[in-house]
Write an enzyme that holds these catalytic residues in place. Structure first.
Site, PDB file in Angstrom:
ATOM      1  N   ASN A  62      86.455  10.983  13.580  1.00  0.00           N
ATOM      2  CA  ASN A  62      86.561  13.005  14.498  1.00  0.00           C
ATOM      3  C   ASN A  62      85.248  12.433  15.807  1.00  0.00           C
ATOM      4  O   ASN A  62      84.202  12.139  14.961  1.00  0.00           O
ATOM      5  CB  ASN A  62      86.977  13.986  13.837  1.00  0.00           C
ATOM      6  CG  ASN A  62      86.009  13.944  13.119  1.00  0.00           C
ATOM      7  OD1 ASN A  62      85.721  13.543  11.574  1.00  0.00           O
ATOM      8  ND2 ASN A  62      86.066  15.588  12.226  1.00  0.00           N
ATOM      9  N   GLU A  64      82.933  15.218  17.644  1.00  0.00           N
ATOM     10  CA  GLU A  64      83.379  16.816  17.391  1.00  0.00           C
ATOM     11  C   GLU A  64      82.325  16.909  18.947  1.00  0.00           C
ATOM     12  O   GLU A  64      81.741  16.483  18.872  1.00  0.00           O
ATOM     13  CB  GLU A  64      82.851  17.957  16.310  1.00  0.00           C
ATOM     14  CG  GLU A  64      84.101  17.494  15.592  1.00  0.00           C
ATOM     15  CD  GLU A  64      83.382  18.259  14.109  1.00  0.00           C
ATOM     16  OE1 GLU A  64      82.898  18.712  14.138  1.00  0.00           O
ATOM     17  OE2 GLU A  64      84.628  18.477  12.970  1.00  0.00           O
ATOM     18  N   CYS A  73      90.109  13.865  17.298  1.00  0.00           N
ATOM     19  CA  CYS A  73      90.750  13.798  16.253  1.00  0.00           C
ATOM     20  C   CYS A  73      90.061  11.638  15.738  1.00  0.00           C
ATOM     21  O   CYS A  73      90.463  11.404  17.226  1.00  0.00           O
ATOM     22  CB  CYS A  73      91.587  13.930  15.404  1.00  0.00           C
ATOM     23  SG  CYS A  73      92.477  15.631  15.597  1.00  0.00           S
ATOM     24  N   GLU A  75      92.723  10.258  14.524  1.00  0.00           N
ATOM     25  CA  GLU A  75      93.250   9.194  14.850  1.00  0.00           C
ATOM     26  C   GLU A  75      93.146   9.376  16.345  1.00  0.00           C
ATOM     27  O   GLU A  75      94.089   7.865  16.310  1.00  0.00           O
ATOM     28  CB  GLU A  75      94.804  10.179  14.619  1.00  0.00           C
ATOM     29  CG  GLU A  75      94.776  10.199  12.608  1.00  0.00           C
ATOM     30  CD  GLU A  75      94.380  11.392  13.096  1.00  0.00           C
ATOM     31  OE1 GLU A  75      93.457  12.208  12.908  1.00  0.00           O
ATOM     32  OE2 GLU A  75      94.815  12.297  11.836  1.00  0.00           O
ATOM     33  N   CYS A 112      97.100  16.310  12.504  1.00  0.00           N
ATOM     34  CA  CYS A 112      97.274  17.209  13.300  1.00  0.00           C
ATOM     35  C   CYS A 112      98.638  17.525  13.349  1.00  0.00           C
ATOM     36  O   CYS A 112      98.944  15.925  14.203  1.00  0.00           O
ATOM     37  CB  CYS A 112      96.561  17.814  13.571  1.00  0.00           C
ATOM     38  SG  CYS A 112      95.800  17.465  15.047  1.00  0.00           S
ATOM     39  N   CYS A 115      97.828  14.858  17.078  1.00  0.00           N
ATOM     40  CA  CYS A 115      98.195  13.287  15.890  1.00  0.00           C
ATOM     41  C   CYS A 115      99.176  12.669  16.347  1.00  0.00           C
ATOM     42  O   CYS A 115      99.621  11.491  16.440  1.00  0.00           O
ATOM     43  CB  CYS A 115      97.195  13.107  15.610  1.00  0.00           C
ATOM     44  SG  CYS A 115      95.172  14.157  15.896  1.00  0.00           S
TER      45      CYS A 115
HETATM   46  N1  THU Z   1      90.195  16.255  12.065  1.00  0.00           N
HETATM   47  C1  THU Z   1      91.328  14.670  12.928  1.00  0.00           C
HETATM   48  O1  THU Z   1      90.083  13.733  12.924  1.00  0.00           O
HETATM   49  N2  THU Z   1      92.120  14.551  12.210  1.00  0.00           N
HETATM   50  C2  THU Z   1      93.286  15.773  11.658  1.00  0.00           C
HETATM   51  O2  THU Z   1      94.704  14.755  11.893  1.00  0.00           O
HETATM   52  C3  THU Z   1      92.666  17.420  12.122  1.00  0.00           C
HETATM   53  C4  THU Z   1      91.144  17.415  12.011  1.00  0.00           C
HETATM   54  C5  THU Z   1      89.472  16.114  13.064  1.00  0.00           C
HETATM   55  C6  THU Z   1      88.784  17.834  13.676  1.00  0.00           C
HETATM   56  C7  THU Z   1      87.660  18.714  13.482  1.00  0.00           C
HETATM   57  O3  THU Z   1      86.896  17.133  13.954  1.00  0.00           O
HETATM   58  C8  THU Z   1      87.906  18.151  11.907  1.00  0.00           C
HETATM   59  O4  THU Z   1      88.687  17.075  11.719  1.00  0.00           O
HETATM   60  C9  THU Z   1      88.111  19.504  11.206  1.00  0.00           C
HETATM   61  O5  THU Z   1      89.580  20.834  11.871  1.00  0.00           O
END
Ligand code: THU
Length: 163
Positions: A62, A64, A73, A75, A112, A115
Site C-alpha cells: 500500500n 498512502e 491498496c 493488491e 477491500c 480490490c
Molecule cells: N489496504 C490495502 O492495502 N489493502 C486492502 O485490501 C485494504 C486496505 C490499505 C489501505 C490503507 O493504506 C491501509 O491499508 C489502511 O486502510
C-alpha cells in the site's frame, strides 16, 4: 419469489508449512513487500505478491498519501503493475498479508471491496481463476477464485461472461 443462498468455500491452514512450496514462496514475497509499504498515516502495512503464468512474481504494497484518497491498496498496486507490464500474461494467484504498527496480524487480512472488484476483472480479462491466499500469523486462508470473495459482482455486461 426465489430465495437464493450463496456459498463461499475456502480452506484454512494453521501453518503455511501445510501449503505447497509455490504458495509458501508467494506468501514470503508478500511478507517482504509489506515491509516496504508506505503507510505513515495508518501504520497498517499490506503486502501483495502476484504469480504470473510465466512463473514471475510481481509484488506490491500500500502506498498512502497525505491526500488520503490518493493512496492505493497493495493488491491494486501489484495487479495494475502486472496489467501494465505483462498485459498478455495470465495471473494465477495472489498472496496478501499485513502488519499493524510493525506487528504481524494473527488472522488473515481480507481485501477491500475495490480490490475484490479488480481481482474479479483480472479473472474475466484472462479467463482464468486467480487463487487468493490470505495470510495471517495464526491462520492462512486459500480461496480457489477471486469470484468467491465477490458474489454478484458489477460487470458492464451482466448478460455475458465478461468484457
Ligand atoms: N489496504 C490495502 O492495502 N489493502 C486492502 O485490501 C485494504 C486496505 C490499505 C489501505 C490503507 O493504506 C491501509 O491499508 C489502511 O486502510
Amino acid at each position: 419469489m426465489n430465495r437464493i443462498t450463496l456459498k463461499t468455500v475456502y480452506r484454512e491452514y494453521d501453518s503455511p508449512g501445510e501449503l505447497s512450496s509455490r504458495q509458501q514462496v508467494l506468501i514470503m514475497k508478500a511478507i517482504e513487500a509489506a515491509g516496504r509499504a508506505y503507510a505513515p498515516y495508518s501504520g497498517f502495512r499490506v503486502g501483495a505478491a502476484v504469480q504470473l503464468a510465466n512463473g514471475e512474481i510481481i509484488t506490491g504494497n500500500n502506498q498512502e498519501n497525505a491526500a488520503y484518497p490518493s493512496g492505493l491498496c497493495a493488491e491494486r498496486v501489484a495487479l495494475f503493475y502486472a496489467g501494465a507490464n505483462y498485459p498478455g500474461e495470465k495471473i494465477i494467484a495472489i498472496a496478501i498479508t499485513a502488519t499493524e504498527h510493525g506487528k504481524p496480524l494473527e488472522m488473515p487480512v481480507s481485501p477491500c471491496g475495490g480490490c475484490r472488484q479488480v481481482m474479479l476483472e483480472t479473472e474475466l480479462r484472462h479467463n482464468h481463476p486467480v487463487e487468493v491466499i490470505l495470510h495471517g500469523a495464526k491462520k492462512t486462508r486459500v480461496l480457489k477464485s477471486a469470484a468467491d470473495l465477490l458474489p454478484l459482482p458489477f460487470t458492464l455486461s451482466p448478460d455475458s461472461k465478461g468484457p
